[in-house]
Design an enzyme around this catalytic site. Structure first.
Site, PDB file in Angstrom:
ATOM      1  N   HIS A   1       1.007  -1.025  -0.490  1.00  0.00           N
ATOM      2  CA  HIS A   1      -0.348  -0.106   0.117  1.00  0.00           C
ATOM      3  C   HIS A   1       1.181   2.048  -0.078  1.00  0.00           C
ATOM      4  O   HIS A   1       2.058   1.326  -0.108  1.00  0.00           O
ATOM      5  CB  HIS A   1      -0.575  -0.428   0.666  1.00  0.00           C
TER       6      HIS A   1
ATOM      7  N   HIS B   1       3.727   7.491   3.449  1.00  0.00           N
ATOM      8  CA  HIS B   1       5.112   6.406   2.984  1.00  0.00           C
ATOM      9  C   HIS B   1       4.382   5.635   2.228  1.00  0.00           C
ATOM     10  O   HIS B   1       3.428   5.445   1.513  1.00  0.00           O
ATOM     11  CB  HIS B   1       4.747   5.738   4.953  1.00  0.00           C
TER      12      HIS B   1
ATOM     13  N   GLU C   1       7.909   1.674   5.316  1.00  0.00           N
ATOM     14  CA  GLU C   1       7.107   0.788   6.131  1.00  0.00           C
ATOM     15  C   GLU C   1       7.306  -1.422   5.391  1.00  0.00           C
ATOM     16  O   GLU C   1       7.621  -1.413   4.112  1.00  0.00           O
ATOM     17  CB  GLU C   1       5.486   0.895   6.357  1.00  0.00           C
TER      18      GLU C   1
END
Lengths: 149, 149
Positions: free
Chosen positions: B8, B87, B136
């Site tokens: 994502h 992010h 992440e």
């Protein structure tokens, strides 16, 4: 309009060479395409492939480095010297229908529809009209949907 | 390490409600998940699905809105009041192996490995060590690989 595939994420970088090293040796990328110049856009470009589900190709990373003194990327790098996320690009089936859709919604389109890095027509939308996201709309390119490594 | 799926893109927003309206009515998203609070992280979260190739699920958009006075998103929104790209999240097969990989490369890891919004372990890496990208790393979640609308 129907939300299309997230074709790529544009990532600005002061150095494509350094970014290739980073994506290959830190992030473990396997498929990194040959960099090329897009002189009319004032950028040097390089695509990094990521894997999708089930043997398909995922969203690419489009590395963009300034090319020439007037490159539109200089301003971004002045604020973000290490580089960073620059734009999101979604595919649409028909670029003219999409342009009309955004025009009718009153969204500011940045310049004419032109041929983008994948060889299909694209345009950009102003981030202030797109909840802070510089958004590229591109007509779906043919083929190239399967991941190999 | 081998580059995994781009699970994502995190997009900060001052209002998930407004972002849902934007993704549904401007961008044409069909599959928008139910928003939920992640109190320990100080964020409210909502996933927007995008289609991948060939009937698979594509990279999701993770909308993140500040939750509480100490939310880590307040600083980002102070600089970007309309919201924007926050992010990138890549999947790995084994979170402990990935953590060790980045530690050995001298990359700054932001806090302990913890359970993320998909219910699998995650950690974040400092953008200054990742060419300007807050990154992440998440252990691949099970299932949910197929797009439906």
């Amino acid at each position: 309009m129907k939300l299309g595939r997230l074709n790529h994420i544009g990532v600005a970088t002061p150095s494509i060479e350094e970014s290739i090293h980073y994506y290959r040796d830190v992030m473990g990328a396997i498929n990194i395409r040959e960099p090329f110049d897009m002189e009319e856009q004032g950028v040097k470009v390089c695509f990094v492939d990521t894997p999708g589900y089930d043997g398909t190709s995922g969203t690419q990373i489009e590395l963009i480095e300034p090319l020439g003194a007037d490159s539109p990327i200089h301003g971004f790098l002045a604020k973000n010297p290490a580089g960073g996320q620059h734009h999101l690009c979604y595919e649409v089936e028909d670029i003219d229908d999409a342009r009309k859709w955004f025009e009718e919604l009153g969204k500011r389109i940045l310049g004419p529809t032109r041929i983008g890095a994948h060889g299909t027509p694209i345009f950009f939308l102003h981030p202030k009209d797109m909840m802070g996201q510089l958004t590229e709309i591109m007509q779906t390119p043919e083929g190239d949907g399967y991941w190999s490594n």
